[in-house]
Write a protein that holds these residues in place. Sequence first.
Motif, PDB file in Angstrom:
ATOM      1  N   MET A   1       0.951  -1.317   0.203  1.00  0.00           N
ATOM      2  CA  MET A   1       0.140   0.011  -0.082  1.00  0.00           C
ATOM      3  C   MET A   1       0.956   1.080   0.103  1.00  0.00           C
ATOM      4  O   MET A   1       1.820   1.364   0.629  1.00  0.00           O
ATOM      5  CB  MET A   1      -0.935   0.048   1.234  1.00  0.00           C
ATOM      6  CG  MET A   1      -1.547   1.355   1.466  1.00  0.00           C
ATOM      7  SD  MET A   1      -2.915   1.251   2.573  1.00  0.00           S
ATOM      8  CE  MET A   1      -4.058   0.378   2.040  1.00  0.00           C
ATOM      9  N   THR A   2       0.385   2.139  -0.840  1.00  0.00           N
ATOM     10  CA  THR A   2       1.183   3.555  -0.935  1.00  0.00           C
ATOM     11  C   THR A   2       0.595   4.660   0.034  1.00  0.00           C
ATOM     12  O   THR A   2      -0.497   4.393   0.653  1.00  0.00           O
ATOM     13  CB  THR A   2       1.302   4.109  -2.392  1.00  0.00           C
ATOM     14  OG1 THR A   2      -0.095   4.420  -2.551  1.00  0.00           O
ATOM     15  CG2 THR A   2       1.907   3.090  -3.523  1.00  0.00           C
ATOM     16  N   GLU A   3       1.726   5.466   0.464  1.00  0.00           N
ATOM     17  CA  GLU A   3       1.110   6.519   1.193  1.00  0.00           C
ATOM     18  C   GLU A   3      -0.195   7.181   0.687  1.00  0.00           C
ATOM     19  O   GLU A   3      -1.118   7.552   1.327  1.00  0.00           O
ATOM     20  CB  GLU A   3       2.190   7.554   1.402  1.00  0.00           C
ATOM     21  CG  GLU A   3       2.081   8.686   2.315  1.00  0.00           C
ATOM     22  CD  GLU A   3       3.083   9.562   2.503  1.00  0.00           C
ATOM     23  OE1 GLU A   3       2.844  10.878   2.466  1.00  0.00           O
ATOM     24  OE2 GLU A   3       3.993   9.238   2.499  1.00  0.00           O
ATOM     25  N   LYS A   4      -0.182   7.455  -0.570  1.00  0.00           N
ATOM     26  CA  LYS A   4      -1.376   8.131  -1.243  1.00  0.00           C
ATOM     27  C   LYS A   4      -2.478   7.402  -1.131  1.00  0.00           C
ATOM     28  O   LYS A   4      -3.660   7.858  -0.717  1.00  0.00           O
ATOM     29  CB  LYS A   4      -1.001   8.190  -2.750  1.00  0.00           C
ATOM     30  CG  LYS A   4      -2.052   9.058  -3.503  1.00  0.00           C
ATOM     31  CD  LYS A   4      -1.862   9.316  -4.792  1.00  0.00           C
ATOM     32  CE  LYS A   4      -2.893  10.361  -5.359  1.00  0.00           C
ATOM     33  NZ  LYS A   4      -2.641  10.969  -6.736  1.00  0.00           N
ATOM     34  N   GLU A   5      -2.390   6.158  -1.193  1.00  0.00           N
ATOM     35  CA  GLU A   5      -3.687   5.093  -1.006  1.00  0.00           C
ATOM     36  C   GLU A   5      -4.235   5.129   0.402  1.00  0.00           C
ATOM     37  O   GLU A   5      -5.386   5.288   0.600  1.00  0.00           O
ATOM     38  CB  GLU A   5      -3.279   3.774  -1.188  1.00  0.00           C
ATOM     39  CG  GLU A   5      -2.972   3.547  -3.042  1.00  0.00           C
ATOM     40  CD  GLU A   5      -2.671   2.210  -3.182  1.00  0.00           C
ATOM     41  OE1 GLU A   5      -2.821   1.560  -4.287  1.00  0.00           O
ATOM     42  OE2 GLU A   5      -1.735   1.599  -2.365  1.00  0.00           O
ATOM     43  N   LEU A   6      -3.398   5.196   1.535  1.00  0.00           N
ATOM     44  CA  LEU A   6      -3.787   5.381   2.842  1.00  0.00           C
ATOM     45  C   LEU A   6      -4.275   6.593   3.204  1.00  0.00           C
ATOM     46  O   LEU A   6      -5.307   6.766   3.676  1.00  0.00           O
ATOM     47  CB  LEU A   6      -2.455   5.108   3.684  1.00  0.00           C
ATOM     48  CG  LEU A   6      -2.672   5.076   5.265  1.00  0.00           C
ATOM     49  CD1 LEU A   6      -3.727   3.893   5.609  1.00  0.00           C
ATOM     50  CD2 LEU A   6      -1.269   4.978   5.905  1.00  0.00           C
ATOM     51  N   GLU A   7      -3.726   7.721   2.649  1.00  0.00           N
ATOM     52  CA  GLU A   7      -4.144   9.004   2.607  1.00  0.00           C
ATOM     53  C   GLU A   7      -5.673   9.127   2.162  1.00  0.00           C
ATOM     54  O   GLU A   7      -6.637   9.617   2.799  1.00  0.00           O
ATOM     55  CB  GLU A   7      -3.483   9.959   2.058  1.00  0.00           C
ATOM     56  CG  GLU A   7      -3.439  11.364   2.317  1.00  0.00           C
ATOM     57  CD  GLU A   7      -2.598  12.476   1.963  1.00  0.00           C
ATOM     58  OE1 GLU A   7      -2.618  13.672   2.279  1.00  0.00           O
ATOM     59  OE2 GLU A   7      -1.379  12.110   1.473  1.00  0.00           O
ATOM     60  N   LEU A   8      -5.828   8.504   1.021  1.00  0.00           N
ATOM     61  CA  LEU A   8      -7.340   8.726   0.596  1.00  0.00           C
ATOM     62  C   LEU A   8      -8.236   7.680   1.362  1.00  0.00           C
ATOM     63  O   LEU A   8      -9.182   8.148   1.610  1.00  0.00           O
ATOM     64  CB  LEU A   8      -7.264   7.855  -1.042  1.00  0.00           C
ATOM     65  CG  LEU A   8      -6.765   8.895  -2.208  1.00  0.00           C
ATOM     66  CD1 LEU A   8      -6.557   8.181  -3.395  1.00  0.00           C
ATOM     67  CD2 LEU A   8      -7.424  10.180  -2.143  1.00  0.00           C
ATOM     68  N   MET A   9      -7.852   6.789   2.106  1.00  0.00           N
ATOM     69  CA  MET A   9      -8.760   5.851   2.902  1.00  0.00           C
ATOM     70  C   MET A   9      -9.015   7.056   3.998  1.00  0.00           C
ATOM     71  O   MET A   9     -10.241   6.699   4.642  1.00  0.00           O
ATOM     72  CB  MET A   9      -7.887   4.649   3.292  1.00  0.00           C
ATOM     73  CG  MET A   9      -7.624   3.389   2.210  1.00  0.00           C
ATOM     74  SD  MET A   9      -6.832   2.252   2.738  1.00  0.00           S
ATOM     75  CE  MET A   9      -7.741   1.345   3.952  1.00  0.00           C
ATOM     76  N   LEU A  10      -8.095   7.700   4.494  1.00  0.00           N
ATOM     77  CA  LEU A  10      -8.300   8.465   5.720  1.00  0.00           C
ATOM     78  C   LEU A  10      -9.251   9.345   5.422  1.00  0.00           C
ATOM     79  O   LEU A  10     -10.274   9.615   6.053  1.00  0.00           O
ATOM     80  CB  LEU A  10      -6.935   9.111   6.221  1.00  0.00           C
ATOM     81  CG  LEU A  10      -7.295  10.241   6.946  1.00  0.00           C
ATOM     82  CD1 LEU A  10      -7.718   9.826   8.667  1.00  0.00           C
ATOM     83  CD2 LEU A  10      -5.642  11.019   7.488  1.00  0.00           C
ATOM     84  N   VAL A  11      -9.016  10.019   4.139  1.00  0.00           N
ATOM     85  CA  VAL A  11     -10.031  11.175   3.854  1.00  0.00           C
ATOM     86  C   VAL A  11     -11.411  10.659   3.740  1.00  0.00           C
ATOM     87  O   VAL A  11     -12.524  11.288   4.051  1.00  0.00           O
ATOM     88  CB  VAL A  11      -9.596  11.853   2.419  1.00  0.00           C
ATOM     89  CG1 VAL A  11     -10.656  12.804   1.794  1.00  0.00           C
ATOM     90  CG2 VAL A  11      -8.396  12.399   2.523  1.00  0.00           C
TER      91      VAL A  11
END
Length: 136
Positions: A1-11
Amino acid sequence: MTEKELELMLVKEVKKRGGRAFKFISPGINGVPDRLVLLKGGKTGFVEVKAPGKKMRPNQIKRKGELESLGFLVYCLDNPEEIASVLDGIEKYVGNEGVFRIDKNDGTYGIKGGNRLDELETEGGDKFVGSNLAKR
């Protein structure tokens, strides 16, 4: 999992809870957290998102300490399974002793040190009472 994918999950999870997760950028000041999370009831926290297993850089640790010294919550998120607990922590946080909040959804009242107030006396001796905390 990338940082961007994790960030989108948070949002996405913040939106599910009726909040906003703004991308936080501060020109001229590096190391600020990635997201400013705003939840119902005026609950606020900062979240630095990292790819799984990655750690914060020294300047990010410094900014985290600065924000925490001002009374803000700052989380480092590197695991999608921790999203709910990060948001739960922000939702439950009242703040430092002496914080005064107004909640217009449940009548207007004050919160100090996590306790609901029906009346409030300031250090200067002013007293506020009643559902609107009008000055007595």
